[in-house]
Motif scaffolding. Structure first.
Motif, PDB file in Angstrom:
ATOM      1  N   LEU A 244      -1.995  90.953 -14.179  1.00 31.10           N
ATOM      2  CA  LEU A 244      -2.721  92.179 -13.835  1.00 31.10           C
ATOM      3  C   LEU A 244      -4.235  91.985 -13.988  1.00 31.10           C
ATOM      4  CD1 LEU A 244      -0.429  94.810 -15.604  1.00 31.10           C
ATOM      5  CD2 LEU A 244      -0.689  94.512 -13.138  1.00 31.10           C
ATOM      6  N   ILE A 245      -4.642  91.395 -15.116  1.00 35.89           N
ATOM      7  CA  ILE A 245      -6.070  91.153 -15.340  1.00 35.89           C
ATOM      8  C   ILE A 245      -6.623  90.197 -14.294  1.00 35.89           C
ATOM      9  CG2 ILE A 245      -7.725  90.067 -16.912  1.00 35.89           C
ATOM     10  CD1 ILE A 245      -7.012  92.808 -17.822  1.00 35.89           C
ATOM     11  N   THR A 246      -5.866  89.142 -13.992  1.00 41.45           N
ATOM     12  CA  THR A 246      -6.317  88.172 -12.982  1.00 41.45           C
ATOM     13  C   THR A 246      -6.492  88.840 -11.629  1.00 41.45           C
ATOM     14  OG1 THR A 246      -5.140  86.396 -14.148  1.00 41.45           O
ATOM     15  CG2 THR A 246      -5.815  85.962 -11.880  1.00 41.45           C
ATOM     16  N   ALA A 247      -5.557  89.721 -11.255  1.00 44.58           N
ATOM     17  CA  ALA A 247      -5.634  90.404  -9.964  1.00 44.58           C
ATOM     18  C   ALA A 247      -6.838  91.334  -9.904  1.00 44.58           C
ATOM     19  CB  ALA A 247      -4.347  91.183  -9.722  1.00 44.58           C
ATOM     20  N   VAL A 248      -7.061  92.091 -10.979  1.00 39.71           N
ATOM     21  CA  VAL A 248      -8.198  93.002 -11.012  1.00 39.71           C
ATOM     22  C   VAL A 248      -9.511  92.230 -10.946  1.00 39.71           C
ATOM     23  CG1 VAL A 248      -9.445  94.615 -12.482  1.00 39.71           C
ATOM     24  CG2 VAL A 248      -6.976  94.856 -12.202  1.00 39.71           C
ATOM     25  N   VAL A 249      -9.584  91.125 -11.686  1.00 39.40           N
ATOM     26  CA  VAL A 249     -10.794  90.301 -11.661  1.00 39.40           C
ATOM     27  C   VAL A 249     -11.031  89.733 -10.263  1.00 39.40           C
ATOM     28  CG1 VAL A 249     -11.805  88.139 -12.492  1.00 39.40           C
ATOM     29  CG2 VAL A 249     -10.765  89.728 -14.104  1.00 39.40           C
ATOM     30  N   ALA A 250      -9.962  89.295  -9.599  1.00 40.78           N
ATOM     31  CA  ALA A 250     -10.094  88.760  -8.239  1.00 40.78           C
ATOM     32  C   ALA A 250     -10.648  89.816  -7.291  1.00 40.78           C
ATOM     33  CB  ALA A 250      -8.738  88.264  -7.742  1.00 40.78           C
ATOM     34  N   GLY A 251     -10.198  91.056  -7.453  1.00 41.73           N
ATOM     35  CA  GLY A 251     -10.732  92.129  -6.625  1.00 41.73           C
ATOM     36  C   GLY A 251     -12.196  92.396  -6.904  1.00 41.73           C
ATOM     37  N   GLY A 271      -8.604  90.091  -2.407  1.00 42.34           N
ATOM     38  CA  GLY A 271      -8.685  89.421  -3.701  1.00 42.34           C
ATOM     39  C   GLY A 271      -7.495  89.744  -4.582  1.00 42.34           C
ATOM     40  N   ILE A 272      -7.117  91.017  -4.645  1.00 38.31           N
ATOM     41  CA  ILE A 272      -5.981  91.427  -5.474  1.00 38.31           C
ATOM     42  C   ILE A 272      -4.680  90.863  -4.921  1.00 38.31           C
ATOM     43  CG2 ILE A 272      -4.648  93.410  -6.273  1.00 38.31           C
ATOM     44  CD1 ILE A 272      -7.251  95.001  -6.275  1.00 38.31           C
ATOM     45  N   ILE A 273      -4.505  90.942  -3.610  1.00 38.31           N
ATOM     46  CA  ILE A 273      -3.271  90.452  -2.987  1.00 38.31           C
ATOM     47  C   ILE A 273      -3.102  88.955  -3.234  1.00 38.31           C
ATOM     48  CG2 ILE A 273      -2.122  90.058  -0.768  1.00 38.31           C
ATOM     49  CD1 ILE A 273      -3.466  92.693   0.175  1.00 38.31           C
ATOM     50  N   ALA A 274      -4.184  88.195  -3.130  1.00 38.81           N
ATOM     51  CA  ALA A 274      -4.105  86.744  -3.346  1.00 38.81           C
ATOM     52  C   ALA A 274      -3.597  86.421  -4.754  1.00 38.81           C
ATOM     53  CB  ALA A 274      -5.481  86.119  -3.133  1.00 38.81           C
ATOM     54  N   ALA A 275      -3.990  87.223  -5.734  1.00 35.80           N
ATOM     55  CA  ALA A 275      -3.543  86.983  -7.110  1.00 35.80           C
ATOM     56  C   ALA A 275      -2.102  87.441  -7.342  1.00 35.80           C
ATOM     57  CB  ALA A 275      -4.478  87.688  -8.086  1.00 35.80           C
ATOM     58  N   LEU A 276      -1.646  88.439  -6.579  1.00 37.88           N
ATOM     59  CA  LEU A 276      -0.306  88.991  -6.787  1.00 37.88           C
ATOM     60  C   LEU A 276       0.780  88.313  -5.951  1.00 37.88           C
ATOM     61  CD1 LEU A 276      -1.017  92.844  -6.903  1.00 37.88           C
ATOM     62  CD2 LEU A 276      -0.623  91.303  -8.832  1.00 37.88           C
TER      63      LEU A 276
END
Length: 315
Positions: A244-251, A271-276
């Motif tokens: 979750l943190i990684t996805a938010v940071v990517a966004g 950004g979020i989709i790429a992490a999820l």
């Protein structure tokens, strides 16, 4: 000897029309809205909001407003001239935030030096340098939140703590060695050199001021990223806080891109989709990313409305 014909100089017709540069960002927004409706359906995407209680949403919005307050505190503490005007300082921060969220291609950043000049008579050199320093601290902090989660899921996980500790040394080293760094860039030309010199010009005058701005930067991002991670968790299941943190940071990292559509539409979700994607189906990841972005934009608009209602300073 053969004659060579000289090519005619390029005409203005070879360049995109002037109106196109103003239209294309909004065209991307329109294509995004239509594409989401075609592939996923807005009704399906917005459905999870019905299961969220108004208390949960209110707490999340208040926490984001707290992060805006911490950002205001950082600005208020940095400029002694702002000390008599805490409310106006909050107004500036909230309006700058909403402009930054809604306007395309980072043009919202221009509102900061303009309002600093208009509200507090602080010249552009000072305000732009301070803004660059704040952005340096912001980027360093966001990357710290990205580096550690990524390292702990790789064979380098044993080095995660030493690497993040070394990363944390960068801001204090820049501050302590600022005079040597200034001498290194002095007299040099080029865009990076000019940017570095202007950023160094914006460094605080004392170690205490530096530590305050650094600490407030971390407090701001801790509150913001943890809040956004919690909101994202409401739209998906079976994902760890690390993801979750990684996805938010990517966004959030997509917001530093030099070019993006108004409100970061498309890039923030990407950004979020790429992490999820390694953990969720594309449709679920896309829906969660869109809903989180709607929450971010909605909170920014609420903050902007509050800022617009606050009084301007009377110098």
């Amino acid at each position: 000897m053969t004659d060579t014909k000289q090519l005619p100089p390029p005409t203005s017709s070879s360049k995109p029309p002037h109106w196109f540069s103003k239209v294309w960002p909004w065209l991307i927004v329109l294509l995004f809205v239509l594409g989401v409706e075609y592939w996923l359906g807005w009704k399906n995407i917005l459905q999870p909001w019905a299961s969220l209680s108004w208390k949960q949403l209110l707490i999340a919005v208040v926490l984001l407003l707290v992060s805006y307050g911490l950002r205001t505190w950082r600005l208020y503490d940095y400029f002694p001239a702002l000390r008599p005007y805490p409310v106006a300082c909050l107004r500036l921060t909230l309006l700058h935030n909403v402009f930054n969220n809604l306007l395309p291609a980072r043009t919202g950043e221009l509102s900061f030096p303009m309002m600093m000049k208009r509200y507090f008579e602080i010249n552009y050199a000072q305000s732009v340098s301070a803004l660059l320093w704040f952005r340096f601290l912001d980027l360093h902090c966001i990357l710290a939140f990205a580096i550690y989660p990524l390292l702990v899921v790789t064979p380098l996980r044993r080095l995660a703590i030493p690497i993040i500790l070394l990363w944390m040394l960068i801001p204090p080293l820049v501050y302590l060695l600022r005079h040597r760094v200034e001498l290194h860039f002095a007299g040099k030309t080029g865009r990076f050199s000019a940017l570095a010199q202007q950023t160094l010009f914006g460094l605080p005058d004392s170690m205490l001021s530096f530590l305050k701005s650094w600490a407030l930067t971390w407090l701001n991002w801790l509150v913001k990223l943890l809040t956004l991670a919690w909101v994202l968790d409401q739209f998906i299941d079976g994902v760890t806080w690390n993801v979750l943190i990684t996805a938010v940071v990517a966004g959030e990292l997509t917001s530093v891109l030099p070019l993006h559509a108004p409100a970061g539409i498309g890039t923030y979700e990407a950004g979020i989709i790429a992490a999820l994607l390694p953990f969720l189906a594309p449709a679920i990841a896309s829906s969660a990313a869109i809903n989180l972005h709607l929450f971010v934009l909605g909170s920014a608009l609420i903050g902007g409305l509050v800022g617009w209602l606050l009084p301007k300073p009377k110098l």
